[in-house]
Design an enzyme around this catalytic site. Structure first.
Site, mmCIF file in Angstrom:
data_model
loop_
_atom_site.group_PDB
_atom_site.id
_atom_site.type_symbol
_atom_site.label_atom_id
_atom_site.label_comp_id
_atom_site.label_asym_id
_atom_site.label_seq_id
_atom_site.Cartn_x
_atom_site.Cartn_y
_atom_site.Cartn_z
ATOM 1 N N ASP A 1 9.458 4.997 13.491
ATOM 2 C CA ASP A 1 10.179 4.009 14.299
ATOM 3 C C ASP A 1 11.609 3.756 13.825
ATOM 4 O O ASP A 1 12.567 4.085 14.516
ATOM 5 C CB ASP A 1 9.362 2.710 14.468
ATOM 6 N N ASP B 1 1.435 5.202 1.398
ATOM 7 C CA ASP B 1 1.069 6.256 2.328
ATOM 8 C C ASP B 1 1.678 7.564 1.843
ATOM 9 O O ASP B 1 2.788 7.583 1.317
ATOM 10 C CB ASP B 1 1.613 5.948 3.732
ATOM 11 N N ASP C 1 0.855 -1.195 0.000
ATOM 12 C CA ASP C 1 0.000 0.000 0.000
ATOM 13 C C ASP C 1 0.888 1.241 0.000
ATOM 14 O O ASP C 1 2.098 1.149 0.211
ATOM 15 C CB ASP C 1 -0.934 0.007 1.219
HETATM 16 P P1 ATP Z 1 4.365 -2.907 6.343
HETATM 17 O O1 ATP Z 1 3.258 -2.122 5.683
HETATM 18 O O2 ATP Z 1 5.194 -3.711 5.460
HETATM 19 O O3 ATP Z 1 3.874 -3.635 7.512
HETATM 20 P P2 ATP Z 1 5.232 -0.332 7.141
HETATM 21 O O4 ATP Z 1 6.564 0.214 7.485
HETATM 22 O O5 ATP Z 1 4.500 0.294 6.009
HETATM 23 O O6 ATP Z 1 5.413 -1.860 6.926
HETATM 24 P P3 ATP Z 1 2.975 0.380 8.700
HETATM 25 O O7 ATP Z 1 2.484 -0.220 9.963
HETATM 26 O O8 ATP Z 1 2.150 0.305 7.482
HETATM 27 O O9 ATP Z 1 4.384 -0.281 8.456
HETATM 28 O O10 ATP Z 1 3.328 1.889 9.044
HETATM 29 C C1 ATP Z 1 3.637 2.863 8.069
HETATM 30 C C2 ATP Z 1 4.714 3.791 8.599
HETATM 31 O O11 ATP Z 1 4.289 4.432 9.794
HETATM 32 C C3 ATP Z 1 6.012 3.096 8.990
HETATM 33 O O12 ATP Z 1 6.846 2.907 7.874
HETATM 34 C C4 ATP Z 1 6.590 4.038 9.994
HETATM 35 O O13 ATP Z 1 7.210 5.122 9.373
HETATM 36 C C5 ATP Z 1 5.365 4.542 10.722
HETATM 37 N N1 ATP Z 1 5.052 3.724 11.891
HETATM 38 C C6 ATP Z 1 4.237 2.640 11.938
HETATM 39 N N2 ATP Z 1 4.171 2.120 13.165
HETATM 40 C C7 ATP Z 1 4.944 2.886 13.945
HETATM 41 C C8 ATP Z 1 5.285 2.876 15.334
HETATM 42 N N3 ATP Z 1 4.795 1.944 16.138
HETATM 43 N N4 ATP Z 1 6.114 3.843 15.774
HETATM 44 C C9 ATP Z 1 6.589 4.788 14.944
HETATM 45 N N5 ATP Z 1 6.322 4.848 13.643
HETATM 46 C C10 ATP Z 1 5.514 3.914 13.136
HETATM 47 MG MG MG Z 2 2.486 -0.098 5.346
#
Ligand code: ATP
Ligand code: MG
Length: 410
Positions: free
Chosen positions: A116, A39, A37
């Site tokens: 994070d 963002d 996805d």
């Molecule tokens: P995936 O979608 O593969 O699980 P992702 O990195 O996109 O990995 P998401 O949970 O979709 O993870 O979160 C999107 C973004 O939001 C992350 O890349 C990060 O920058 C931020 N983020 C998500 N969770 C946290 C957290 N617990 N603390 C800080 N930042 C976060």
């Molecule tokens: Mg994601």
């Protein structure tokens, strides 16, 4: 790259705002993986986003986001945030008795610093082609290094789910946690006990149902997180680890294979496999006391789910199916007549049968029974009522039903 996300960024930029593709999507693009996805982050407030995309939906109570649909793709547009909100769920929970501050808008840099891991803190301008990197994430990605933004212990304490996210990214991306990021993890694992179980359920699904279950399990073990995440399993004595049940390992491997082949996977089957060992141990104990296998599996399941549910919720629609999968293991011993036939029509037959194969892969004595049910589906022998002579769990002698004999009906 996603042309839809680029369109959204361009429209925001044309309206005079800063806008970037952010987070996991940028990371995955750089790694050459296909992001699942996209963002977008912007300095426009949700209301301003709404004025650019009048048909978007504003969602979330505390962290308001805009869901913009563009060419059938859903793109999440979030306003840059400052560092005061570490809880990503935005579901209005209390923490230490205080509501965490509401939307605190921030600058691009602040938005990078509240993320994070450095590899998740990159901003891509798909129109101009620039990447903004305030944390050294680009270099870390090149070095396949997982590093928390800021002081690791502080960041883990702010949001202990990051402990699990570390394990997940190691498993999913093949990156290695750097020393300072790895060191506090096992020490801080007990903090998972303070997390909302529903959020941890979601994390378990991301760990085990997205194609890297085996590696997730290894990472959880290595970081000493498995015992805290899976309290229903037997601790292994080594700090933070659990006993790795061979059946579970096989189940995780099968799950990865299914994801690789685009076959559906479900939390019900996952939890049936995760919790099978404690379930079977309890049930065996009850059988020794004289319960039937069916009743024993039934009775054992409540306390097993209860133990796990203190940490990860297991929504009833999944636990109910997991329980059926277990109880069907007893019903599979009915290889004769009507009852056997009825099993084939059961809604959970397919999942329970897969589970039987899983058990048989670890226990040779179950192979005749597994073969019987394999053939039964193909119509072989089933109507002739010829079960394998020694099929069944050896724990209890099979009771023969008097009277009705399926053979007559064929
Ligand atoms: P995936 O979608 O593969 O699980 P992702 O990195 O996109 O990995 P998401 O949970 O979709 O993870 O979160 C999107 C973004 O939001 C992350 O890349 C990060 O920058 C931020 N983020 C998500 N969770 C946290 C957290 N617990 N603390 C800080 N930042 C976060
Ligand atoms: Mg994601």
């Amino acid at each position: 790259m996603c042309p839809r996300a680029t369109d959204v960024v361009r429209e925001l930029q044309d309206a005079g705002y800063a806008a970037y593709i952010v987070g996991g999507s940028v990371r995955d693009l750089i790694l050459g993986k296909h992001p699942k996805d996209f963002d977008v982050a912007t300095n426009a407030t949700p209301e301003e986003v709404k004025s650019v995309f009048p048909r978007c939906r504003l969602i979330g109570r505390r962290f308001r986001l805009a869901h913009v649909r563009s060419g059938g793709v859903l793109i999440e547009v979030a306003t840059f945030r400052g560092s005061h909100d570490s809880d990503e769920n935005g579901d209005g929970q209390l923490r230490d008795g205080r509501i965490i501050r509401d939307n605190v808008w921030g600058t691009l840099e602040e938005d990078a610093l509240r993320r994070d891991f450095t590899i998740n803190a990159l901003f891509l301008d798909p129109v101009g082609g620039d990447i903004s990197d305030f944390t050294g994430g680009y270099e870390d990605l090149a070095q396949r290094r997982l590093r928390l933004v800021g002081d690791p212990e502080t960041r883990y304490r702010e949001d202990p789910v990051r402990l699990l996210r570390a394990a997940r990214f190691v498993a999913k991306l093949g990156v290695e946690a750097d020393e300072e990021t790895a060191e506090p993890i096992s020490r801080l694992a007990p903090l998972l006990a303070d997390m909302p179980p529903a959020r941890l359920f979601e994390e378990v699904c991301k760990l085990f149902l997205t194609g890297h279950a085996m590696r997730s399990f290894e990472a959880l073990q290595r970081f000493g997180l498995s015992a805290a995440l899976l309290p229903a399993l037997q601790p292994s004595g080594e700090s933070g680890k659990v006993v790795a049940d061979p059946l579970l390992m096989q189940a995780l491997k099968n799950t990865d294979d299914r994801v690789a082949r685009d076959l559906p996977v479900t939390p019900a089957f996952l939890f049936a496999a995760l919790l099978w060992r404690p379930e079977w141990e309890r049930a065996s104990h009850l059988m020794e006391k004289g319960e039937s296998m069916h009743d024993a599996l039934m009775l054992a399941s409540d306390p097993v789910f209860a133990r796990q549910s203190v940490r990860t919720s297991i929504p009833r629609r999944f636990s109910a199916v997991a329980r059926q999968i277990w109880v069907m293991q007893a019903r599979f011993n009915n290889t004769r007549g009507k009852r056997a036939k009825r099993i084939l029509g059961d809604r959970t037959f397919r999942a329970a049968y897969d589970f039987l194969l899983l058990r048989a892969s670890q226990d040779e004595s179950l192979q005749p029974l597994a073969e019987f049910w394999t053939e039964a589906q193909e119509g072989h022998d089933f109507h002739n009522n010829r079960g394998p002579s020694d099929a069944g769990d050896k724990r209890r002698p099979r009771r023969r039903r008097r009277g009705k004999r399926g053979g007559r009906r064929s």
